[in-house]
Write an enzyme that holds these catalytic residues in place. Structure first.
Site, PDB file in Angstrom:
ATOM      1  N   HIS A  72      32.676  10.897 113.102  1.00 52.20           N
ATOM      2  CA  HIS A  72      33.033  11.675 114.294  1.00 52.20           C
ATOM      3  C   HIS A  72      32.327  11.158 115.548  1.00 52.20           C
ATOM      4  O   HIS A  72      32.937  10.981 116.599  1.00 52.20           O
ATOM      5  CB  HIS A  72      32.696  13.159 114.070  1.00 52.20           C
ATOM      6  CG  HIS A  72      33.472  14.085 114.942  1.00 52.20           C
ATOM      7  ND1 HIS A  72      33.724  15.394 114.591  1.00 52.20           N
ATOM      8  CD2 HIS A  72      34.078  13.907 116.135  1.00 52.20           C
ATOM      9  CE1 HIS A  72      34.438  15.969 115.538  1.00 52.20           C
ATOM     10  NE2 HIS A  72      34.663  15.088 116.494  1.00 52.20           N
ATOM     11  N   ASP A 100      45.312  16.252 112.537  1.00 50.64           N
ATOM     12  CA  ASP A 100      43.938  15.808 112.770  1.00 50.64           C
ATOM     13  C   ASP A 100      43.001  17.006 112.873  1.00 50.64           C
ATOM     14  O   ASP A 100      43.198  17.889 113.712  1.00 50.64           O
ATOM     15  CB  ASP A 100      43.876  14.997 114.063  1.00 50.64           C
ATOM     16  CG  ASP A 100      42.477  14.496 114.381  1.00 50.64           C
ATOM     17  OD1 ASP A 100      42.195  13.314 114.111  1.00 50.64           O
ATOM     18  OD2 ASP A 100      41.650  15.282 114.896  1.00 50.64           O
ATOM     19  N   TYR A 137      34.988  21.266 113.613  1.00 51.73           N
ATOM     20  CA  TYR A 137      35.884  22.246 114.216  1.00 51.73           C
ATOM     21  C   TYR A 137      35.830  23.594 113.508  1.00 51.73           C
ATOM     22  O   TYR A 137      36.266  24.603 114.059  1.00 51.73           O
ATOM     23  CB  TYR A 137      37.335  21.759 114.187  1.00 51.73           C
ATOM     24  CG  TYR A 137      37.599  20.456 114.889  1.00 51.73           C
ATOM     25  CD1 TYR A 137      36.662  19.873 115.743  1.00 51.73           C
ATOM     26  CD2 TYR A 137      38.800  19.779 114.692  1.00 51.73           C
ATOM     27  CE1 TYR A 137      36.913  18.665 116.372  1.00 51.73           C
ATOM     28  CE2 TYR A 137      39.058  18.574 115.315  1.00 51.73           C
ATOM     29  CZ  TYR A 137      38.110  18.020 116.153  1.00 51.73           C
ATOM     30  OH  TYR A 137      38.373  16.816 116.760  1.00 51.73           O
ATOM     31  N   LYS A 161      36.926  14.211 109.708  1.00 51.95           N
ATOM     32  CA  LYS A 161      35.818  13.414 110.235  1.00 51.95           C
ATOM     33  C   LYS A 161      34.481  13.824 109.633  1.00 51.95           C
ATOM     34  O   LYS A 161      34.277  14.988 109.276  1.00 51.95           O
ATOM     35  CB  LYS A 161      35.760  13.554 111.758  1.00 51.95           C
ATOM     36  CG  LYS A 161      37.105  13.328 112.449  1.00 51.95           C
ATOM     37  CD  LYS A 161      37.048  13.596 113.936  1.00 51.95           C
ATOM     38  CE  LYS A 161      38.443  13.557 114.532  1.00 51.95           C
ATOM     39  NZ  LYS A 161      39.191  14.801 114.300  1.00 51.95           N
TER      40      LYS A 161
END
Length: 299
Positions: free
Chosen positions: A116, A49, A54, A83
């Site tokens: 997200h 994931d 990120y 996401k």
């Protein structure tokens, strides 16, 4: 021989099988994410994931390629989740961003693509973009993340495809019981981010008493509880021994009495949520995390 938790799957509402247990890579740079993903896949993990926010999709992609090369494994045996970034919310912007994500991960399809955060005023259009990508065969399943029940219901009222997954903060101190119940009612699989609840949950006396009773670590107790609650779980770790240890939860089962002890720990204590967090505000989209190694991974 005890079956590994890494072999266990749940069947999503569209028939796709998703592993119950995987690796999260939040707050890790590209190099660290690459190493963690490589080690996880080499040790049997199939679910990985990540997210554009990120800032480590490129590292995750390299970790996938490196591990498959080392193990001789196949991409189709993995389940990769990423996401939609808040700053990309909207129909056309989501479509464009998706192809950038494929390029960054160096993949030809995504197994699960999530919104997200529900950017107010835009998440319906974002969802319609995900529906198109899903119907075009570029994503095996689509879902949401951090949707409360009010926003989920609004999405369902406008959707032609029901979300397969809702990924929420979920741990002994924050059990999201109402959201979990609605997920069950609507056929949506709940998935836990921050499943260990940070140091507070890991250091809780109840958890540590159970760890002593079952001869397991505090983390293993929590992760087993997640599994017994029918929640997909993606603990983060950057250490190979911890990645392996976290997944060793198939050889014991918490009694109903001990499950109830953990249920009683719920404080509805969020790490972050709407009152403190403004990603749902379309006027102020957050930025993608940048790491010192980002440029070399863009090459």
């Amino acid at each position: 021989m005890t079956k590994s938790i890494l072999d266990e799957t749940t069947t999503l509402n569209n028939g796709v099988k998703m592993p119950y247990f995987g690796l999260g890579v939040w707050q890790t740079d590209n190099h660290t994410a690459q190493n963690s993903v490589t080690e996880a896949i080499k040790n049997g993990y199939r679910l990985i994931d990540t997210a554009k926010e990120y800032g480590n999709q490129a590292g995750v992609g390299k970790g996938i390629r490196e591990s498959l090369k080392e193990t001789g494994g196949n991409r189709k045996d993995l389940f990769i989740t990423t996401k939609v970034f808040n700053g990309d919310a909207g129909y056309d912007s989501t479509l464009n961003a998706f192809y950038d994500t494929l390029h960054e991960l160096q993949l030809t399809y995504i197994d699960l693509y999530l919104i997200h955060w529900p950017v107010d005023g835009r998440y319906i259009d974002t969802w319609h973009a995900l529906e198109k990508l899903y119907k075009d065969g570029l994503i095996r399943a689509i879902g949401i993340s951090n949707f409360d029940n009010e926003r989920l219901q609004n999405l369902l009222d406008h959707a032609t495809v029901t979300p397969a997954v809702n990924q929420m903060e979920y741990n002994p101190l924050n059990q999201e019981k109402e959201i979990h119940e609605m997920a069950k009612m609507t056929g949506i699989q709940l998935e836990a981010w921050s499943p260990l609840g940070g140091g507070e949950a890991l250091n809780d006396p109840t958890i540590n008493q159970l760890a002593e009773k079952y001869h397991k670590t505090a983390a293993q107790i929590i992760l087993r509880w997640n599994y017994q609650q029918d929640v997909v779980t993606i603990p983060k770790s950057t250490h190979t021994n911890r990645i392996i240890e976290n997944s060793q939860i198939a050889d014991f089962e918490l009694s109903e009495e001990d499950v109830q002890k953990i249920q009683a720990m719920d404080k509805k204590k969020h790490t972050i949520w709407y009152d403190e967090f403004d990603w749902h505000n379309a006027i102020k989209p957050e930025t993608v995390q940048e790491w010192d190694d980002t440029e070399q991974y863009k090459k």
